[in-house]
Design an enzyme around this catalytic site. Structure first.
Site, short mmCIF file in Angstrom:
data_model
loop_
_atom_site.label_atom_id
_atom_site.label_comp_id
_atom_site.label_asym_id
_atom_site.label_seq_id
_atom_site.Cartn_x
_atom_site.Cartn_y
_atom_site.Cartn_z
N LYS A 53 0.84 -1.21 0.00
CA LYS A 53 0.00 0.00 0.00
C LYS A 53 0.88 1.26 0.00
O LYS A 53 0.65 2.19 -0.78
CB LYS A 53 -0.94 0.00 1.21
CG LYS A 53 -2.07 -1.01 1.05
CD LYS A 53 -2.81 -1.34 2.33
CE LYS A 53 -3.79 -2.49 2.10
NZ LYS A 53 -4.50 -2.93 3.28
N GLN A 97 -4.46 -1.54 9.62
CA GLN A 97 -4.40 -2.87 9.02
C GLN A 97 -4.98 -3.92 9.96
O GLN A 97 -4.58 -4.02 11.12
CB GLN A 97 -2.93 -3.21 8.67
CG GLN A 97 -2.76 -4.51 7.92
CD GLN A 97 -3.40 -4.48 6.52
OE1 GLN A 97 -3.25 -3.52 5.77
NE2 GLN A 97 -4.14 -5.52 6.19
N ASP A 120 -11.01 2.94 4.40
CA ASP A 120 -11.36 1.52 4.31
C ASP A 120 -12.87 1.31 4.39
O ASP A 120 -13.36 0.19 4.23
CB ASP A 120 -10.70 0.75 5.47
CG ASP A 120 -9.55 -0.11 4.97
OD1 ASP A 120 -9.43 -0.28 3.74
OD2 ASP A 120 -8.78 -0.61 5.81
#
Ligand code: NAP
Length: 311
Positions: A53, A97, A120
């Site tokens: 990422k 994450q 997200d």
């Protein structure tokens, strides 16, 4: 009939070139979109995801910051970190994450991220916006699946769509997106009775269960579009032989790399039965990170862009 391959790498590249134009536009008005990626602990898969990422941010010219914390971190400490990032103006997107270590209250942490920076799409405000069909951040993998279907001109309106999996990250948001596109949607899970009978109704079948090659030809209506979200690593020769019917190439790959990646769909059956399908690797996977970039750019535009909201 040989099924059409829905090439995720090609679609990712198309989106990437569109994003580069948007980034150049933002930079001309003095804004460089920024992403903070928070990694807690040393889970190798999470480390790999965060690395790619951050690397994609660098390739596109976005600002990125990788924040690593030890696996003993407490919920309170992570809430404090989220709060700091919420206040920092150069950070447009915050990515925590997952999975987090077991002592951390994941729901509280996800709630603590400013919805305007929740790239997200996991904050309840964004989940609610998605359900209500309002603008907001959509989780990256489901957003990528929709891009694949639309850019490949797969008819969604009126189609019977069946999703295997009801996770918050994939199954439920994909179902919502397809519903908003006027598909007739069924969500299946581990308690669904006679799964193949349900999935054989699908014009669009999305497999997001995390079970290597579970979806065989029996599950697929001839000519259906099959989206394989699964990412399963096979590590034993026995498993590889079973899934790939003793084919040489995957066995060689196993010897060389120690594992072979396979989706939730039987790779040979889908070629014969489906009308179109996403391969693993090279299908849904490449879209996830580029949609994260897209959400980060959108967050920057909404928060700081001189031209205001695009949606
Ligand atoms: P998850 O949270 O483990 O959810 C799996 C879902 O599948 C659950 O709803 C479960 O049902 C259902 N399921 C499991 N076994 C089943 C069975 N035998 N029959 C019917 N349903 C069954 O997984 P996830 O996070 O959604 O991820 C799913 C897969 O996608 C994984 O392989 C993951 O690695 C992959 N993934 C890929 C990407 C990408 O970028 N390509 C991104 C995210 C995830 P219950 O709810 O009843 O337990």
């Amino acid at each position: 009939m040989t099924a059409r391959i829905l090439d995720g790498n090609k679609i990712r590249d198309e989106i990437k070139s569109e994003l580069l134009e948007q980034i150049a536009d933002l930079k001309r008005s003095g804004v460089t979109p920024g992403l903070a990626a928070v990694l807690v602990g040393e889970n190798p898969a999470s480390q790999r995801y965060v690395r790619s990422k951050v690397k994609t941010c660098e390739t596109l010219g976005l600002f990125s910051e990788k924040i690593e914390r030890p696996k003993e971190m407490t919920t309170e400490e992570l809430l404090g970190l989220a709060d700091d990032l919420n206040w920092r103006d150069e950070i447009d997107g915050i990515l925590i994450q997952l999975p987090l270590p077991p002592q951390i209250d994941t729901k509280r942490v996800l709630m603590a991220v400013d919805p305007a920076k929740d790239v997200d799409g996991l904050h309840p405000v964004n989940v609610g916006n998605l359900v209500a069909g309002r603008a907001g951040f959509v989780p990256c993998t489901p957003a990528g699946i929709l891009e694949i279907l639309k850019r490949s001109k797969v008819e969604i309106k009126g189609a019977r769509a069946v999703i295997i999996g009801r996770s918050d990250i994939v199954g439920k948001p994909v179902a919502m997106l397809l519903l908003h596109e006027h598909a007739t949607v069924t969500i299946c899970h581990s308690r669904t009775r006679d799964l193949p009978a349900v999935t054989r109704e699908a014009d669009i079948l999305v497999a997001a269960m995390g079970k290597a090659a579970y979806v065989t030809g029996d599950f697929i209506k001839p000519g259906a579009t099959v989206i394989d979200v699964g990412q399963n690593l096979l590590t034993s020769e026995e498993e590889v032989r079973k899934v790939f019917h003793d084919a040489r190439e995957p066995l060689d790959a196993l010897k060389k790399k120690g594992s072979v990646l396979v989706g939730d769909v039987q790779p040979e059956d889908v070629k014969e039965k489906a009308g179109a399908y996403t391969p693993v690797p090279g299908g849904v996977g490449p879209l996830t990170i580029i949609m994260l970039m897209s959400n980060t750019i959108e967050a920057a535009r909404l928060r700081r862009g001189s031209r205001g909201a695009a949606r």
